[in-house]
Design an enzyme around this catalytic site. Structure first.
Site, short mmCIF file in Angstrom:
data_model
loop_
_atom_site.label_atom_id
_atom_site.label_comp_id
_atom_site.label_asym_id
_atom_site.label_seq_id
_atom_site.Cartn_x
_atom_site.Cartn_y
_atom_site.Cartn_z
N GLU A 170 -84.90 72.25 -35.61
CA GLU A 170 -85.16 70.80 -35.52
C GLU A 170 -83.86 70.09 -35.23
O GLU A 170 -82.79 70.55 -35.62
CB GLU A 170 -85.70 70.27 -36.87
CG GLU A 170 -87.13 70.60 -37.16
CD GLU A 170 -87.58 70.10 -38.54
OE1 GLU A 170 -86.74 69.58 -39.31
OE2 GLU A 170 -88.77 70.25 -38.84
N HIS A 205 -79.74 70.33 -50.45
CA HIS A 205 -81.14 70.18 -50.05
C HIS A 205 -82.10 70.35 -51.22
O HIS A 205 -83.29 70.57 -51.02
CB HIS A 205 -81.52 71.15 -48.92
CG HIS A 205 -80.64 71.04 -47.72
ND1 HIS A 205 -80.41 69.85 -47.06
CD2 HIS A 205 -79.93 71.97 -47.04
CE1 HIS A 205 -79.59 70.07 -46.05
NE2 HIS A 205 -79.28 71.33 -46.03
N ARG A 236 -99.22 72.16 -53.51
CA ARG A 236 -99.23 72.36 -54.98
C ARG A 236 -98.78 71.07 -55.63
O ARG A 236 -98.42 70.12 -54.95
CB ARG A 236 -98.22 73.46 -55.33
CG ARG A 236 -96.85 73.10 -54.75
CD ARG A 236 -95.74 73.94 -55.29
NE ARG A 236 -94.54 73.85 -54.48
CZ ARG A 236 -93.61 72.91 -54.56
NH1 ARG A 236 -93.74 71.93 -55.45
NH2 ARG A 236 -92.56 72.90 -53.78
P1 ADP Z 1 -87.51 73.17 -48.45
O1 ADP Z 1 -88.91 73.61 -48.23
O2 ADP Z 1 -86.54 74.31 -48.51
O3 ADP Z 1 -87.36 72.19 -49.56
P2 ADP Z 1 -87.59 71.01 -46.46
O4 ADP Z 1 -88.10 71.23 -45.09
O5 ADP Z 1 -88.51 70.31 -47.42
O6 ADP Z 1 -87.11 72.42 -47.08
O7 ADP Z 1 -86.24 70.21 -46.41
C1 ADP Z 1 -85.45 70.01 -47.56
C2 ADP Z 1 -84.36 69.02 -47.28
O8 ADP Z 1 -83.53 69.49 -46.21
C3 ADP Z 1 -84.83 67.66 -46.81
O9 ADP Z 1 -85.19 66.82 -47.87
C4 ADP Z 1 -83.58 67.16 -46.10
O10 ADP Z 1 -82.59 66.74 -47.02
C5 ADP Z 1 -83.08 68.42 -45.41
N1 ADP Z 1 -83.64 68.51 -44.04
C6 ADP Z 1 -84.72 69.25 -43.64
N2 ADP Z 1 -84.95 69.07 -42.32
C7 ADP Z 1 -84.01 68.21 -41.86
C8 ADP Z 1 -83.73 67.61 -40.59
N3 ADP Z 1 -84.43 67.91 -39.48
N4 ADP Z 1 -82.70 66.72 -40.51
C9 ADP Z 1 -81.96 66.42 -41.61
N5 ADP Z 1 -82.17 66.95 -42.82
C10 ADP Z 1 -83.18 67.83 -42.97
#
Ligand code: ADP
Length: 449
Positions: A202, A237, A294
Site C-alpha cells: 500500500e 503499529h 471479533r
Molecule cells: P494489524 O492487523 O497488524 O494491526 P493494520 O492493517 O490494522 O495491521 O495496521 C496497523 C497500523 O499500521 C495502522 O493503524 C497504521 O498505524 C499502520 N498502517 C497500516 N497501513 C498503513 C498505511 N497504508 N499507511 C500508513 N500507516 C499504515
C-alpha cells in the site's frame, strides 16, 4: 428463541473476566479454561467450571483446538466465546465448532474467510466501492512486482502480510533498497508468525489517524454502527490509547465511514460484532485498511458512549436474537478514553516485565472503569501478551475525560513489575494530544527519543 445454558470462554486475562461477567448477567453458566501457568487467574474463582488445558505456551493450550473442543464437549456447552487474539479469527476453529454443533460466538466461517484475509477484504471493499489505500492488485508475486507498484504510486510504501495482525508482518520502505529488504523480511515474518508468507503493498500514508467503526449485525439483516474509535496513539503499529468519538472528526465523515463499513459487512454476509478499520489522511479522506472479525480490546470506549454492552450483544446475536434496534436508536454521549496498561518497561525499550505484582490499587470514582484481572499477589506469566488491564474514563467533554484519566493514572498503583504508566502520564500532558492533534506517528515522534 433458544437460549444458551452454558458457554466456554476460550481465552484468559481481562477479556475472559469481561466475558464471564456478561454471561453471568445473562444468567448463563460459564466454563473457564486455563493453562498450567494461569492457575491464579481471577475469573477462575467466579466460573462455574474450570478445566486445565495444558502447559503455559499458547500453542499447547489456548491455541490447541482439540483440547478446547474436548473441554467444551466434556462440559456440554452450547457455545464458545473466543474473546480476542488466540483463536478469535481462526476460520478453521469456527468450522470445527460448527461441525461439533457448538455455536461460535462470532461471525460465520465464510465471513471470517472473506474478511479475515486482508487481501481478500481489500478486494471486496474495492468491489463495493469502499475507498482503499492505493496499492497492489492482490498479493505480490516477487520483489520485481513490488518495485513496479512502488514506482507507480511513489515512495513511501508499506508492505503488509495478508494474514497480519498485531503490527507484525509490516515494513515501511522509502526507496528501492529498503523495499526489496522489507519485502523479504515481511514475508519471512509473516511465514513465521502466521504460516502464510503472502504480502501486498500500500501507499504509506503520512501521519494519518487510525479511525475504526464498530459494527453489530444480527442474523436477520439488521446492521448498525456504534460510531468510531480513534486509535491513533500507537507504538510500533500497536494501539496504546483509544478514544470515542475521534477528536475533530466531522459528522459527515463519521456517517460516511459508518455507511461504508456497513456496506462492506453486508457484502460479506456479516453477523455478530466486528470492526472496520480506516486511515484518515491529513485532508480528511478515509481509506479502508482491514476488518477485525471479533470483539476488540478497545470495545469499552464504545460501550461507554453508546450504553451498549457489546459482549452481551455478541452472545444475544449468537443465540439468534434480533438486534431489536436500528441506526436511529444509536446515540453517542460524551467522550470515553482508554489506556492500555502493559507489563513492560519504558526505561528498557518496552521489554516485557512479567513477575509478581506486590501491590495493586485500582483507581475508582465518577467516570472510571477498570477492566483487569490483576490483584495484589498476582504473578504475570511470561508466556502471553503484556497487556494486564485497561483503564477507561467517560465524561461529558474531552477535557473532563482527560482530567479524570490524569487523576485515575495518579491513583493507580502497580508495584513489583514495570509498567507503561509513566509513558501514559506523559502523553496526557502532551500539547498535541491535549489539542486532539493526534496521528499514528505521534508517540514515536515525541516520546521514543
Ligand atoms: P494489524 O492487523 O497488524 O494491526 P493494520 O492493517 O490494522 O495491521 O495496521 C496497523 C497500523 O499500521 C495502522 O493503524 C497504521 O498505524 C499502520 N498502517 C497500516 N497501513 C498503513 C498505511 N497504508 N499507511 C500508513 N500507516 C499504515
Amino acid at each position: 428463541m433458544k437460549k444458551f445454558t452454558r458457554i466456554l470462554i476460550a481465552n484468559r486475562g481481562e477479556v475472559a473476566l469481561r466475558i464471564l461477567r456478561a454471561a453471568k448477567e445473562l444468567d448463563i453458566e460459564t466454563v473457564a479454561v486455563f493453562s498450567e501457568a494461569d492457575r491464579n487467574l481471577l475469573h477462575l474463582e467466579y466460573a462455574d467450571r474450570k478445566i486445565c488445558i495444558g502447559p503455559g505456551p499458547s500453542l499447547q493450550s489456548y491455541l490447541d483446538i482439540p483440547k478446547i473442543i474436548s473441554a467444551a464437549e466434556i462440559t456440554d456447552v452450547d457455545a464458545i466465546h473466543p474473546g480476542y487474539g488466540f483463536l478469535a479469527e481462526n476460520a478453521h476453529f469456527a468450522e470445527i465448532c460448527k461441525s461439533c454443533s457448538i455455536e461460535f460466538i462470532g461471525p460465520s466461517v465464510e465471513a471470517i474467510r472473506a474478511l479475515g484475509d486482508k487481501g481478500k477484504a481489500r478486494e471486496l471493499a474495492k468491489k463495493v466501492g469502499v475507498p482503499c489505500v492505493p496499492g497492489s492488485q492482490g498479493i505480490l508475486p516477487d520483489d520485481k512486482e513490488a518495485l513496479r507498484v512502488a514506482h507507480e504510486f511513489g515512495y513511501p510504501v508499506i508492505i503488509k502480510a495478508v494474514a497480519g495482525g498485531g503490527g507484525r508482518g509490516m515494513r515501511v520502505a522509502h526507496n528501492d533498497v529498503s523495499l526489496v529488504n522489507g519485502f523479504l523480511q515481511a514475508r519471512a515474518e509473516a511465514e513465521a508468525a502466521f504460516k502464510n508468507p503472502d504480502v501486498y503493498l500500500e501507499k504509506f500514508i503520512e501521519k494519518p489517524r487510525h479511525v475504526e467503526i464498530q459494527l453489530l449485525a444480527d442474523h436477520y439483516g439488521e446492521i448498525v454502527h456504534l460510531g468510531e474509535r480513534d486509535c491513533s496513539l500507537q507504538r510500533r503499529h500497536q494501539k496504546v490509547i483509544e478514544e470515542s468519538p475521534s477528536p475533530g472528526l466531522p459528522e459527515e465523515t463519521r456517517q460516511a465511514m459508518g455507511e461504508a463499513a456497513k456496506k462492506l459487512a453486508r457484502a460479506a454476509g456479516y453477523h455478530n460484532a466486528g470492526t472496520c478499520e480506516f486511515l484518515v489522511d491529513r485532508e480528511g479522506k478515509f481509506y479502508f485498511i482491514e476488518v477485525n472479525t471479533r470483539v476488540q480490546v478497545e470495545h469499552p470506549v464504545t460501550e461507554l458512549v453508546t450504553g451498549i454492552d457489546i459482549i452481551k450483544e455478541q452472545i444475544r446475536i449468537a443465540c439468534g436474537e434480533p438486534l431489536g434496534y436500528t441506526q436511529s436508536d444509536i446515540q453517542l454521549r460524551g467522550v470515553a478514553i482508554e489506556c492500555r496498561i502493559n507489563a513492560e518497561d519504558p526505561a528498557n525499550n518496552f521489554k516485557p516485565s512479567p513477575g509478581l505484582i506486590t501491590k495493586f490499587q485500582a483507581p475508582g470514582g465518577f467516570g472510571v472503569r477498570v477492566d483487569t484481572h490483576i490483584y495484589s499477589g498476582y504473578r504475570v506469566p511470561p508466556h502471553y501478551d503484556s497487556m494486564i488491564g485497561k483503564l477507561i474514563v467517560h465524561q461529558r467533554t474531552r477535557d473532563e475525560a482527560i482530567a479524570t484519566m490524569r487523576r485515575a493514572l495518579d491513583e493507580l498503583k502497580v508495584e513489583g513489575i514495570a509498567t507503561n504508566v509513566p509513558l501514559l502520564k506523559e502523553i496526557f500532558r502532551h500539547f498535541h494530544f491535549l489539542r486532539g492533534k493526534v496521528h499514528t506517528g505521534l508517540i514515536e515522534e515525541y516520546f521514543m527519543g
